[in-house]
Design an enzyme around this catalytic site. Structure first.
Site, PDB file in Angstrom:
ATOM      1  N   VAL A  77       0.861  -1.174   0.000  1.00  0.00           N
ATOM      2  CA  VAL A  77       0.000   0.000   0.000  1.00  0.00           C
ATOM      3  C   VAL A  77       0.901   1.229   0.000  1.00  0.00           C
ATOM      4  O   VAL A  77       1.793   1.351   0.839  1.00  0.00           O
ATOM      5  CB  VAL A  77      -0.926   0.013   1.236  1.00  0.00           C
ATOM      6  N   SER A 104       3.063  -4.394   3.243  1.00  0.00           N
ATOM      7  CA  SER A 104       3.928  -3.242   3.462  1.00  0.00           C
ATOM      8  C   SER A 104       3.087  -2.013   3.192  1.00  0.00           C
ATOM      9  O   SER A 104       2.212  -2.030   2.328  1.00  0.00           O
ATOM     10  CB  SER A 104       5.120  -3.241   2.501  1.00  0.00           C
ATOM     11  N   CYS A 105       3.332  -0.943   3.934  1.00  0.00           N
ATOM     12  CA  CYS A 105       2.653   0.320   3.709  1.00  0.00           C
ATOM     13  C   CYS A 105       3.705   1.407   3.799  1.00  0.00           C
ATOM     14  O   CYS A 105       4.403   1.510   4.809  1.00  0.00           O
ATOM     15  CB  CYS A 105       1.545   0.549   4.739  1.00  0.00           C
ATOM     16  N   VAL A 106       3.817   2.172   2.731  1.00  0.00           N
ATOM     17  CA  VAL A 106       4.840   3.214   2.697  1.00  0.00           C
ATOM     18  C   VAL A 106       4.243   4.549   2.285  1.00  0.00           C
ATOM     19  O   VAL A 106       3.316   4.604   1.484  1.00  0.00           O
ATOM     20  CB  VAL A 106       6.001   2.845   1.746  1.00  0.00           C
TER      21      VAL A 106
END
Length: 126
Positions: A77, A104-106
């Site tokens: 995301v 993963s969220c960045v």
């Protein structure tokens, strides 16, 4: 063997790429943004509305490839503002309710068409 996946129920590619690729037992989606497929217009509302549109588009794309959200094993995301992390989680949880995928969220500086969120996924077909 590689198979291109395409559906009008998710945003069309806006460049030289495929909406998704099936390779063996896996489906790899491109990043999906909050475009309303029926109109081609962007969902320009709140992060919650954009997240719901983007993840809904992802769901439609996965279904076109013969898999469900329960078969997603990994998502990435991308969000414009990490302060929206909790709001995105609330929407995300309505789509992934059990055996949630790895994720993963960045936070990123900019996304296509200046949207607030983009999401991609890998699903296992078995």
């Amino acid at each position: 063997m590689k198979k291109v996946i395409s559906t009008p129920k998710a945003p069309a590619a806006i460049g030289p790429y495929s909406q998704a690729i099936e390779a063996g037992d896996f489906v790899f989606t491109s990043g999906v943004i909050p475009i309303i497929p029926e109109t081609g217009e962007l969902e320009t509302g709140s992060i919650e509305k954009q997240a719901d549109q983007a993840i809904g588009n992802l769901k439609n794309l996965l279904e076109a490839s013969g898999v469900t959200m329960d078969q997603v094993i990994k998502t990435t995301v991308f969000i414009k503002d990490m302060n929206d992390f909790g709001k995105v989680n609330e929407v995300y949880a309505t789509y992934f309710q059990k055996d949630c995928p790895a994720r993963s969220c960045v936070e990123v500086a900019r996304l296509p068409k200046d949207v607030l969120i983009e999401i991609e996924a890998i699903a296992y077909k078995k």
